[in-house]
Scaffold this active site. Sequence first.
Site, PDB file in Angstrom:
ATOM      1  CB  CYS A   1      -0.988  -0.017   1.160  1.00 16.55           C
ATOM      2  SG  CYS A   1      -0.241   0.185   2.791  1.00 16.55           S
ATOM      3  CG  HIS A   2       0.966   6.103   0.439  1.00 19.18           C
ATOM      4  ND1 HIS A   2       0.360   7.297   0.712  1.00 19.18           N
ATOM      5  CD2 HIS A   2       2.189   6.426  -0.054  1.00 19.18           C
ATOM      6  CE1 HIS A   2       1.180   8.295   0.390  1.00 19.18           C
ATOM      7  NE2 HIS A   2       2.296   7.789  -0.072  1.00 19.18           N
TER       8      HIS A   2
END
Length: 107
Positions: free
Chosen positions: A65-66
């Site tokens: 993810c981020h």
Amino acid sequence: MYEYEISAKDAAEILSEGKARLIDVREPWEFQVASIPGSTLMPMGDIPSRAHQELDPDERLLILCHHGARSLSVTHWLRQQGFDAAQSVAGGIDAWSYDVDPGVPRY
């Protein structure tokens, strides 16, 4: 049994050897801003409906993810569903950009 998290550097090495599949659980707009070649976009909200149809429980899955929070949450869920080789990429795509490939945009 694999640890729940893996560093971006270790993930890159495993992926380069063809020993895992990279699943990106960010939103489509985030994927358009920055993505890693060869990764599969499967937004976090789609995981429950897509995981059992599209992922192999015996395959090593690296979840991205981020910054690593969503991927860790997805990894826990996948482990509960029998995907024992799922691992979260610690620090997410931000760590990947910093530690592996500075060509990947940071946002």
